[in-house]
Write a protein that holds these residues in place. Structure first.
Motif, PDB file in Angstrom:
ATOM      1  N   LEU A   1       8.854  12.394   1.081  1.00  0.00           N
ATOM      2  CA  LEU A   1       8.489  13.026   2.352  1.00  0.00           C
ATOM      3  C   LEU A   1       7.218  12.420   2.947  1.00  0.00           C
ATOM      4  O   LEU A   1       7.166  12.082   4.134  1.00  0.00           O
ATOM      5  N   LEU A   2       6.193  12.271   2.121  1.00  0.00           N
ATOM      6  CA  LEU A   2       4.942  11.731   2.636  1.00  0.00           C
ATOM      7  C   LEU A   2       5.114  10.296   3.138  1.00  0.00           C
ATOM      8  O   LEU A   2       4.680   9.949   4.245  1.00  0.00           O
ATOM      9  N   CYS A   3       5.769   9.466   2.336  1.00  0.00           N
ATOM     10  CA  CYS A   3       5.933   8.060   2.729  1.00  0.00           C
ATOM     11  C   CYS A   3       6.872   7.915   3.922  1.00  0.00           C
ATOM     12  O   CYS A   3       6.699   7.004   4.742  1.00  0.00           O
ATOM     13  N   SER A   4       7.852   8.791   4.043  1.00  0.00           N
ATOM     14  CA  SER A   4       8.738   8.739   5.206  1.00  0.00           C
ATOM     15  C   SER A   4       7.970   9.045   6.490  1.00  0.00           C
ATOM     16  O   SER A   4       8.157   8.384   7.514  1.00  0.00           O
ATOM     17  N   VAL A   5       7.104  10.053   6.412  1.00  0.00           N
ATOM     18  CA  VAL A   5       6.289  10.397   7.584  1.00  0.00           C
ATOM     19  C   VAL A   5       5.370   9.243   7.962  1.00  0.00           C
ATOM     20  O   VAL A   5       5.253   8.862   9.139  1.00  0.00           O
ATOM     21  N   LEU A   6       4.711   8.661   6.962  1.00  0.00           N
ATOM     22  CA  LEU A   6       3.788   7.559   7.234  1.00  0.00           C
ATOM     23  C   LEU A   6       4.522   6.336   7.770  1.00  0.00           C
ATOM     24  O   LEU A   6       4.024   5.642   8.663  1.00  0.00           O
TER      25      LEU A   6
ATOM     26  N   ALA B   1       0.828  -1.210   0.000  1.00  0.00           N
ATOM     27  CA  ALA B   1       0.000   0.000   0.000  1.00  0.00           C
ATOM     28  C   ALA B   1       0.862   1.260   0.000  1.00  0.00           C
ATOM     29  O   ALA B   1       0.542   2.246  -0.676  1.00  0.00           O
ATOM     30  N   LEU B   2       1.965   1.229   0.736  1.00  0.00           N
ATOM     31  CA  LEU B   2       2.824   2.406   0.812  1.00  0.00           C
ATOM     32  C   LEU B   2       3.477   2.690  -0.538  1.00  0.00           C
ATOM     33  O   LEU B   2       3.599   3.847  -0.948  1.00  0.00           O
ATOM     34  N   ARG B   3       3.907   1.641  -1.226  1.00  0.00           N
ATOM     35  CA  ARG B   3       4.524   1.841  -2.535  1.00  0.00           C
ATOM     36  C   ARG B   3       3.507   2.325  -3.568  1.00  0.00           C
ATOM     37  O   ARG B   3       3.820   3.168  -4.416  1.00  0.00           O
ATOM     38  N   ARG B   4       2.301   1.789  -3.498  1.00  0.00           N
ATOM     39  CA  ARG B   4       1.260   2.265  -4.422  1.00  0.00           C
ATOM     40  C   ARG B   4       0.911   3.728  -4.141  1.00  0.00           C
ATOM     41  O   ARG B   4       0.661   4.507  -5.070  1.00  0.00           O
ATOM     42  N   LEU B   5       0.927   4.101  -2.871  1.00  0.00           N
ATOM     43  CA  LEU B   5       0.700   5.502  -2.521  1.00  0.00           C
ATOM     44  C   LEU B   5       1.822   6.382  -3.072  1.00  0.00           C
ATOM     45  O   LEU B   5       1.565   7.482  -3.576  1.00  0.00           O
ATOM     46  N   ALA B   6       3.063   5.896  -2.978  1.00  0.00           N
ATOM     47  CA  ALA B   6       4.199   6.656  -3.510  1.00  0.00           C
ATOM     48  C   ALA B   6       4.049   6.880  -5.013  1.00  0.00           C
ATOM     49  O   ALA B   6       4.332   7.974  -5.524  1.00  0.00           O
ATOM     50  N   VAL B   7       3.610   5.842  -5.732  1.00  0.00           N
ATOM     51  CA  VAL B   7       3.390   5.979  -7.178  1.00  0.00           C
ATOM     52  C   VAL B   7       2.324   7.033  -7.461  1.00  0.00           C
ATOM     53  O   VAL B   7       2.489   7.902  -8.332  1.00  0.00           O
TER      54      VAL B   7
ATOM     55  N   LEU C   1       3.741  -0.381   7.652  1.00  0.00           N
ATOM     56  CA  LEU C   1       3.328  -0.019   6.303  1.00  0.00           C
ATOM     57  C   LEU C   1       4.407  -0.348   5.290  1.00  0.00           C
ATOM     58  O   LEU C   1       4.111  -0.750   4.161  1.00  0.00           O
ATOM     59  N   ALA C   2       5.685  -0.164   5.651  1.00  0.00           N
ATOM     60  CA  ALA C   2       6.787  -0.413   4.723  1.00  0.00           C
ATOM     61  C   ALA C   2       6.858  -1.889   4.346  1.00  0.00           C
ATOM     62  O   ALA C   2       7.269  -2.240   3.226  1.00  0.00           O
ATOM     63  N   ALA C   3       6.489  -2.769   5.254  1.00  0.00           N
ATOM     64  CA  ALA C   3       6.539  -4.211   4.999  1.00  0.00           C
ATOM     65  C   ALA C   3       5.264  -4.736   4.364  1.00  0.00           C
ATOM     66  O   ALA C   3       5.155  -5.918   4.071  1.00  0.00           O
ATOM     67  N   GLY C   4       4.282  -3.865   4.181  1.00  0.00           N
ATOM     68  CA  GLY C   4       3.040  -4.280   3.589  1.00  0.00           C
ATOM     69  C   GLY C   4       2.101  -4.961   4.547  1.00  0.00           C
ATOM     70  O   GLY C   4       1.104  -5.568   4.142  1.00  0.00           O
TER      71      GLY C   4
END
Length: 226
Positions: free
Chosen positions: A208-213, A174-180, A220-223
């Motif tokens: 920046l956004l994904c680092s904060v999350l 989810a985090l990677r899809r958000l980054a995209v 979240l980073a591990a899915g």
């Protein structure tokens, strides 16, 4: 890397053709191919060179387009810091988008033993070899055939499709899809900025956004479900 080499070669062929079509001599095109080795920056710099733009504008544009490699380097640093400086510099020159993507998917964490270091460097070097050869051979062919192949063929589209395929394979959390989503939206919203600065805005916004999350919820980073 071999299945992706076709897209890399198509992109390199188109870049070689574009350099010759822009009015660069064969020697200049060959020098740019072997020294720069960065398709996006080459394509961004070519119209500026043709237009007679100041050197600082050309360098600044190439720098902005290739800023993503700063992110790649920061990520690869713990994998490569055990190597001598000249080998780290060689890795910096040879790093490409898809070799980086495949490597980080295969090895999500840096090695801790000499055997793991050798295994990771071997995998990375193999990817480098295929990528470099596919790009250089195709670029040289494109330079040689620049006056025969119409630029309207759009040979770079195959390279774009190859990158999209890698992107879809990597967007598996989810985090990677958000980054995209964030990077794509920011890039389009900031498209009017000069010197390809919309790419810088896109990278900064997503990181920046994904680092904060990720700091708020490391799962979240591990899915994992938050």
């Amino acid at each position: 890397m071999a299945p992706l080499a076709t897209g890399i070669a198509a992109w390199g062929l188109m870049t070689g053709v574009a350099m010759v079509k822009s009015g660069m001599s064969v020697g200049e095109a060959l020098a740019m191919t072997f020294l720069v080795y960065a398709g996006s920056s080459q394509l961004a710099a070519i119209p500026l060179i043709v237009a007679g733009a100041p050197a600082w504008v050309i360098f600044a544009t190439a720098f902005c387009v290739n800023l993503r490699f700063v992110v790649f380097s920061l990520h690869l640093r713990p994998y490569l810091m055990h190597l001598p400086r000249w080998r780290r510099l060689a890795n910096g020159y040879l790093t490409a988008d898809m070799s980086y993507a495949l490597f980080t998917r295969r090895f999500p964490t840096p090695g801790t033993t000499p055997q793991q270091h050798r295994e990771q460097e071997a995998y990375l070097s193999g990817n480098y070899c295929v990528t470099w050869c596919a790009w250089m051979i195709a670029s040289v062919i494109g330079i040689a055939l620049g006056n025969l192949i119409p630029a309207a063929w759009g040979l770079g589209f195959a390279g774009v499709l190859c990158l999209v395929g890698v992107l879809c394979a990597l967007a598996n959390t989810a985090l990677r899809r958000l980054a995209v989503l964030v990077a794509g939206s920011a890039s389009v919203a900031a498209y009017a900025l000069p010197l390809k600065l919309n790419i810088v805005v896109a990278i900064a916004a997503a990181v920046l956004l994904c680092s904060v999350l990720e700091k708020r919820d490391p799962r979240l980073a591990a899915g994992e479900p938050a």
